[in-house]
Write an enzyme that holds these catalytic residues in place. Sequence first.
Site, short mmCIF file in Angstrom:
data_model
loop_
_atom_site.label_atom_id
_atom_site.label_comp_id
_atom_site.label_asym_id
_atom_site.label_seq_id
_atom_site.Cartn_x
_atom_site.Cartn_y
_atom_site.Cartn_z
N THR A 167 -21.82 -8.06 8.05
CA THR A 167 -21.93 -8.55 6.48
C THR A 167 -22.51 -7.75 5.61
O THR A 167 -22.81 -8.01 4.60
CB THR A 167 -21.74 -10.13 6.40
OG1 THR A 167 -23.02 -10.60 6.36
CG2 THR A 167 -20.65 -10.78 6.99
N ASP A 196 -22.18 -12.09 11.71
CA ASP A 196 -23.57 -11.67 11.42
C ASP A 196 -23.77 -11.52 9.96
O ASP A 196 -23.33 -10.85 9.33
CB ASP A 196 -23.90 -10.43 12.10
CG ASP A 196 -25.28 -10.00 12.11
OD1 ASP A 196 -26.19 -10.55 13.07
OD2 ASP A 196 -25.69 -9.19 11.15
N TYR A 247 -29.30 -10.32 2.62
CA TYR A 247 -28.10 -9.65 2.33
C TYR A 247 -27.41 -10.24 1.07
O TYR A 247 -27.21 -11.43 1.05
CB TYR A 247 -26.95 -9.64 3.31
CG TYR A 247 -27.20 -8.83 4.72
CD1 TYR A 247 -28.39 -8.22 4.73
CD2 TYR A 247 -26.41 -9.06 5.76
CE1 TYR A 247 -28.67 -7.61 6.17
CE2 TYR A 247 -26.46 -8.46 7.21
CZ TYR A 247 -27.73 -8.02 7.30
OH TYR A 247 -28.08 -7.34 8.48
#
Length: 293
Positions: A32, A65, A70
């Site tokens: 991701t 994941d 992120y």
Amino acid sequence: MKRNIKNTNLTNIMETKKLKSGFEMPLLGIGTYTFGGEHDADYSKDEEWIQAIKAALEVGYTHIDTAEVYGDGHSEELVAKAIEGGDRNKLFITTKVYHNHFKYEDVLKSANASLKRLKIKYIDLYLLHSFDPNMPLKETMEAMNKLVEMGLVKNIGVCNFKPSQLKEAQKYSKAKIVVNQMKFNLWANTGPDVDTFTYCQKNDIMITAYKLFGRDKIKYDKIPLLVEIGKKYNITDAQVIIAWVLSKKNFVAIFTSMDKNHLKEDMAALRFKLNEDDIRLLDNELLMKRFNR
Ligand SMILES: NC(=O)c1ccc[n+]([C@@H]2O[C@H](COP(=O)([O-])OP(=O)(O)OC[C@H]3O[C@@H](n4cnc5c(N)ncnc54)[C@H](OP(=O)(O)O)[C@@H]3O)[C@@H](O)[C@H]2O)c1
């Protein structure tokens, strides 16, 4: 507790490999990174990103994941939205603690914040996002163990640790380090880290291979050997790579895709087995990158 995520009602049954902790890890997962932003949160395409994760779940992927870094945590929030209402026990969720949070209390805080953003009660696999020479490794590993003891984390692992770093981390950890997430890429010009792959295989540490498709290079930088082998089996370049990676002891893989057809194509690679000669040719191609690319 040992779960078998093979028994699902999903359209495709995701096979697994066993971790040395006894848990089963799906052969394929979706990444991701960039969903929800790179290092800063980006809310501009939330619906598209949520739909991409949902599409992957519909196709039969069970491993997601993500990482606290992120999109500055927003990626985890998008994962929460995509998995909402589904059966948590059928999923394998990986997230990562960033190197600025490697102090004991910070690791605990980070894990709790990730659980909150993901809206889940436990993390299947919690990874140290990188090795940091200045990290307080002993206290980092003590905190990772505390999370396992508390039941908030089922398995612990690392990303891109070299053998000496893996040994040192394991020395401070009662819980087994079961995964090393590593780049595995025919397009990279640095060559593969064969010593680490070999160490992990010998010590039963699962390698989660990422950047298999060169972060998109697969679309415009054709590698003749992939095309040639693909023609022989009537499969695509991406399927050759996946079948090759999964043929290796202690390797599973993750990749990113916003395209449901690619997700299906990549999943279908599970049906193909390459012969030993073709695996050897691909291994040689990978080793040559050290010198030629
Ligand atoms: N631990 C670490 O330090 C670290 C570092 C980097 C990444 N990661 C993890 O690894 C994941 C994957 O890495 P990545 O996204 O950088 O690289 P990647 O998976 O190698 O590349 C992703 C690209 O491949 C394309 N693709 C997927 N299936 C395809 C197919 N069948 N045919 C053609 N193209 C295809 C996708 O395009 P479409 O959208 O068009 O399908 C996407 O743009 C990340 O999301 C992250 O979770 C971890």
